[in-house]
Each structure stands twice: as C-alpha cells, then as structure tokens.
Design a protein around this motif. Structure first.
Motif, mmCIF file in Angstrom:
data_model
loop_
_atom_site.group_PDB
_atom_site.id
_atom_site.type_symbol
_atom_site.label_atom_id
_atom_site.label_comp_id
_atom_site.label_asym_id
_atom_site.label_seq_id
_atom_site.Cartn_x
_atom_site.Cartn_y
_atom_site.Cartn_z
ATOM 1 N N SER A 78 0.952 -1.230 0.130
ATOM 2 C CA SER A 78 0.062 -0.077 0.224
ATOM 3 C C SER A 78 0.936 1.287 0.037
ATOM 4 O O SER A 78 0.429 2.333 -0.321
ATOM 5 N N VAL A 79 2.181 1.261 0.273
ATOM 6 C CA VAL A 79 3.106 2.050 0.293
ATOM 7 C C VAL A 79 3.775 2.518 -1.107
ATOM 8 O O VAL A 79 4.188 1.488 -1.575
ATOM 9 N N SER A 80 3.253 3.503 -1.855
ATOM 10 C CA SER A 80 3.987 3.634 -3.204
ATOM 11 C C SER A 80 5.331 4.064 -3.094
ATOM 12 O O SER A 80 5.681 4.799 -1.938
ATOM 13 N N ILE A 81 6.083 3.958 -3.824
ATOM 14 C CA ILE A 81 7.551 4.351 -4.191
ATOM 15 C C ILE A 81 7.798 4.797 -5.427
ATOM 16 O O ILE A 81 7.465 3.978 -6.477
ATOM 17 N N ASP A 82 8.629 6.162 -5.794
ATOM 18 C CA ASP A 82 8.770 6.497 -6.801
ATOM 19 C C ASP A 82 10.264 7.221 -6.959
ATOM 20 O O ASP A 82 10.630 7.630 -5.926
ATOM 21 N N VAL A 83 10.619 7.228 -7.946
ATOM 22 C CA VAL A 83 11.771 8.361 -8.229
ATOM 23 C C VAL A 83 11.269 9.509 -8.731
ATOM 24 O O VAL A 83 10.463 9.898 -9.580
ATOM 25 N N SER A 84 12.033 10.758 -8.057
ATOM 26 C CA SER A 84 11.708 11.899 -8.353
ATOM 27 C C SER A 84 11.953 12.233 -10.028
ATOM 28 O O SER A 84 12.574 11.883 -10.559
ATOM 29 N N GLY A 85 10.865 13.171 -10.496
ATOM 30 C CA GLY A 85 10.917 13.420 -11.686
ATOM 31 C C GLY A 85 11.436 14.765 -11.948
ATOM 32 O O GLY A 85 11.952 15.400 -12.809
#
Length: 313
Positions: free
Chosen positions: A277-284
């Motif tokens: 449920s915890v999303s993780i992403d790289v900065s754009g």
C-alpha cells in the motif's frame, strides 16, 4: 506582492545550482537556471565567490527588482535560522566555511539591501518540500523523501510540513547516522557504499556508481550489488515507514538515476512484507526539487507555517 520571483539555490557537494521560481504559477523560469562546479575543500572566499557568480547569473535573467528573496537548500551542519555555517570537517566538505554568516556575505557581494530576505533550509528537507509542492508526493498526507548520493538525506513530511521532532521519526528526521550492519546508514546507502559493495563482491575497484550501473547492463555481479542495495535499503527504512505511517516514498540524488537496478528489489520486498500500500517512486524533478523547496520559503502562507520549524533542522 509586486515582486514575482524567489530564487532557490541548491548547495551540493561538487556544485551549486539555482533558478528563479515564479511563486504564483508554481513554475521554474527555465532560462534563469545556472550551475557551477566547485571544490568544497577550497578556501572560503573561492567557494563563496562561485556561489555569488552563479546566483548573479540567475538574477540577471529576471531582474533584481523582481526578486522577493533567496532561499537556500543547504547541507548541514548549519544554523539554519541564523544562516551561519557550522561545517567542521566531520562530513568531509566545506570545512573552510566554518562560522560564516552566508546571508551577510552574499548581501554585500550581490549589492542587496541589508534587510533583503535570505532564508535557509536543510537540503534534504528542501527536496522533500519541493516534491510535496509540485512533485511526486503532491497531495500525500504523509511522505518520506530520501536522497541517495554522497550521503543519505531524508525528510518526513506531514500535511506539507517537515516533521523534525516526534516519537514517530528519528531526531530531526535524519536517517544517515542510524546504525546499520556494522556501521551507520550513510556508510551503506551512499555512493561510497555502493562502490564498497561492488569491491567486496567482485574484488575489483570501480570509481563510481555510474560505472557500476553501466556494468549492470551485462554484469550479473553488478546487478546483484544493486539488488542487495535495494533490499537492504527497504529493510532499513521499513521500521520508520511503519512507525510514521508513510503513504509514499520519493527517491532523489544521483544514485536514483540507477533506480531501474535497485527499485524492483525494494518493491518486491515491500510486497512480501505486505507494505504494497506504500508507493515508491523516483523524483521527476531531480535536484530542481531542492531549488523549488528553497524558493517555497517565500510563499507567504507557507513561510508562516514553517518558519518556527527551521531552527529545529
């Protein structure tokens, strides 16, 4: 407010970058971006001169009369409220700047009025603030931003504001100094940490994370290094993600450019541990997020909310 722009300045370990940010439209003035390389072990006057000349380039693009203030994303140790450097060499950078009042010096060099607003915020926090304002964590109630580069930076954000003193976050929201394996997190989740991992696994010396990433396209050992890095990073972050109730993680810093090699193992570990449920992403936004975060110190409503937190950074 007649002035249109706030200038955000990101002080990195090997460079300084800045840009003018249009507060009302939440938009970077692209032509105003300026960047200069530097040696952080140089004499203070040389470093400050490089900062001044870089900022001056940005000012010239928008006009001094259109600027409401300068907002710095500054690494610590630093007295953020007073604007005074506290670098003593323990983090191996800017040691010759100790005790300098950055605001006073730059006002003179840039021929700004004595009361011209110059404000400061921790660099990792500025990254998190920029991301929450117009980046990947925008609209998220509780987020964690981490920067992976020469060291490990971090900031916990709740309702747009950094959380620096709470039972649910480490002191000042900092993770770099916490124990991990036989050292501290900064030793492992950093450029030098990845280079060391590669050496231990292969016996081969390699100069940079970029070199490991290039090798990972065909080298199974390099792939394994990144996979291990991602898994360890997840295990290190997990207790704080759960404790704070993080909804989204955003990753920045130079190592994030190699995220394709370590992010999958993080996501796999999160799914196994029922944290999907915890999303993780790289900065754009990249380092522009720190510039935007610095500029946000001049968004009037936000400044009223954050100004008392600055001294806690």
């Amino acid at each position: 407010m007649n002035n249109k722009f706030a200038i955000g300045i990101d002080i990195g370990g090997s460079h300084v970058s800045c840009a003018a940010f249009y507060l009302f439209e939440k938009k970077v003035h692209q032509q105003s971006f300026a960047e200069s390389k530097l040696d952080n072990h140089d004499e203070a006057n040389i470093i400050i001169s490089i900062w001044e000349k870089t900022i001056q380039q940005t000012i010239e693009q928008v006009g001094k009369e259109n600027i409401v203030g300068l907002g710095f994303a500054m690494p610590g140790p630093f007295a953020y409220e007073a604007g005074i450097t506290l670098f003593t060499g323990e983090n191996n950078k800017y040691e010759k700047l100790y005790g300098i009042n950055v605001g006073d010096v730059l006002r003179k060099l840039l021929t700004l009025p004595k009361n011209f607003p110059i404000r400061f915020m921790n660099d990792a926090t500025a990254f998190a603030v920029g991301e929450e304002w117009i980046g990947k964590t925008m609209g998220t109630k509780k987020s964690l931003a981490i920067t992976l580069g020469t060291g490990l930076g971090s900031a916990f954000i709740e309702n747009s504001l950094p959380v620096t003193s709470s039972n649910n976050v480490p002191q000042k929201g900092c993770l770099w100094h916490l124990p991990f394996d036989i050292g501290i997190a900064d030793d492992y989740f950093s450029s030098r940490g990845l280079v060391t991992r590669y050496y231990k696994k292969t016996g081969q010396s390699i100069l940079s994370v970029k070199d490991i990433a290039i090798a990972a396209h065909s080298d199974e050992m390099a792939k394994a290094v990144f996979k291990e890095f991602g898994n360890d990073l997840y295990n290190f972050l997990k207790p704080w993600v759960e404790k704070f109730g993080v909804e989204k993680i955003v990753i920045g810093g130079n190592i994030s450019l190699a995220a394709d090699f370590f992010l999958p193992s993080m996501k796999t570990a999160m799914a196994i541990e029922c944290l999907s449920s915890v999303s993780i992403d790289v900065s754009g936004l990249g380092e522009t997020a720190s510039i935007i975060g610095g500029a946000r110190l001049f968004e009037p409503c936000y400044w009223q909310k954050i100004k008392n937190l600055i001294k806690e950074m």
